[in-house]
Design a protein around this motif. Structure first.
Motif, PDB file in Angstrom:
ATOM      1  N   ILE A  17       1.057  -1.317  -0.126  1.00 49.30           N
ATOM      2  CA  ILE A  17       0.360  -0.608  -0.052  1.00 49.30           C
ATOM      3  C   ILE A  17       0.351   1.064   0.614  1.00 49.30           C
ATOM      4  CG2 ILE A  17      -1.745   1.223   0.965  1.00 49.30           C
ATOM      5  CD1 ILE A  17      -2.871  -1.252   2.498  1.00 49.30           C
ATOM      6  N   ARG A  41       1.911   4.983   0.450  1.00 50.75           N
ATOM      7  CA  ARG A  41       2.255   5.299   2.160  1.00 50.75           C
ATOM      8  C   ARG A  41       2.517   6.457   1.307  1.00 50.75           C
ATOM      9  NH1 ARG A  41      -0.227   2.830   6.755  1.00 50.75           N
ATOM     10  NH2 ARG A  41      -0.205   0.048   5.564  1.00 50.75           N
ATOM     11  N   ASN A  85      -5.232   8.063   1.984  1.00 52.30           N
ATOM     12  CA  ASN A  85      -5.624   7.135   1.392  1.00 52.30           C
ATOM     13  C   ASN A  85      -7.465   7.158   2.445  1.00 52.30           C
ATOM     14  OD1 ASN A  85      -3.382   7.320  -0.992  1.00 52.30           O
ATOM     15  ND2 ASN A  85      -2.262   5.521   0.310  1.00 52.30           N
ATOM     16  N   PRO A  94      -9.995  -3.581  -2.848  1.00 52.63           N
ATOM     17  CA  PRO A  94      -8.412  -3.714  -2.811  1.00 52.63           C
ATOM     18  C   PRO A  94      -8.136  -5.695  -2.091  1.00 52.63           C
ATOM     19  CG  PRO A  94      -9.261  -2.155  -1.093  1.00 52.63           C
ATOM     20  CD  PRO A  94     -10.378  -2.870  -1.879  1.00 52.63           C
ATOM     21  N   GLN A 149      -3.659  -6.468   0.028  1.00 53.14           N
ATOM     22  CA  GLN A 149      -4.231  -5.010   0.833  1.00 53.14           C
ATOM     23  C   GLN A 149      -4.806  -5.153   2.136  1.00 53.14           C
ATOM     24  OE1 GLN A 149      -5.457  -3.418  -3.372  1.00 53.14           O
ATOM     25  NE2 GLN A 149      -3.112  -2.063  -3.040  1.00 53.14           N
ATOM     26  N   LEU A 182      -3.379  -4.256   5.967  1.00 54.76           N
ATOM     27  CA  LEU A 182      -3.804  -3.318   6.937  1.00 54.76           C
ATOM     28  C   LEU A 182      -4.409  -4.291   8.291  1.00 54.76           C
ATOM     29  CD1 LEU A 182      -6.795  -1.926   3.878  1.00 54.76           C
ATOM     30  CD2 LEU A 182      -4.715  -0.432   5.243  1.00 54.76           C
ATOM     31  N   THR A 200      -2.099   4.232  10.541  1.00 57.19           N
ATOM     32  CA  THR A 200      -3.545   3.584   9.789  1.00 57.19           C
ATOM     33  C   THR A 200      -4.299   3.741  11.424  1.00 57.19           C
ATOM     34  OG1 THR A 200      -2.216   3.019   8.377  1.00 57.19           O
ATOM     35  CG2 THR A 200      -4.822   1.756   8.733  1.00 57.19           C
TER      36      THR A 200
END
Length: 148
Positions: free
Chosen positions: A4, A6, A12, A46, A50, A54, A107
């Motif tokens: 992902i 960043r 995002n 996603p 991904q 997460l 996140t």
């Protein structure tokens, strides 16, 4: 290194646009003044990699991204593995709970607008909060200042 992207200058956001929360989210995120990448899972899902990244970043399981009450014929007592939950999410994007916001290395999985504001540590006008312990300057800085 994850899959992902960043960037501390870009937010995002992975969300579903079918809920009231999802419809309001972009407006709140625009207040940050940062570039936005809004990923609506109803249009672009996603990848499993991904989702796994997460979940690891958030120290949680994929199943915690789901609102099981929005899935028809779902037995909440059933046991599934992470791949099963991803399949359920792909087939039921409306069951995605809240949104995931990524900004640089930060996140968060959020489910309310209040959490969006807390994410930025700002009030609704995106003004940094002051604590009651900080000194507030109440003196006029010029002749045009008018205090009541």
């Amino acid at each position: 290194m994850g899959v992902i992207s960043r960037d501390k200058n870009q937010i995002n956001c992975i969300y579903g646009n079918e809920s009231d929360f999802g419809k309001q989210l972009e407006g709140y995120l625009k207040a940050s003044g940062k570039a936005l990448l809004m990923i609506n899972i109803n249009e672009t899902m996603p990848t499993p990699t991904q989702w796994q990244e997460l979940a690891v970043d958030l120290n949680t399981e994929i199943e915690n991204f789901l609102d099981f009450s929005k899935i028809e014929n779902m037995n909440i007592n059933s046991q599934f593995d992470a791949n099963d939950y991803l399949t359920i999410l792909e087939n039921n994007p409306k069951a995605f709970l809240g949104a995931i916001i990524i900004n640089g290395n930060k996140t968060e999985h959020i489910t309310t607008v209040t959490e969006v504001l807390n994410y930025f540590d700002a009030d609704s006008a995106n003004i940094k909060r002051k604590t009651h312990e900080e000194n507030i300057d109440i003196n006029k800085s010029n002749d045009k200042d008018n205090f009541i």
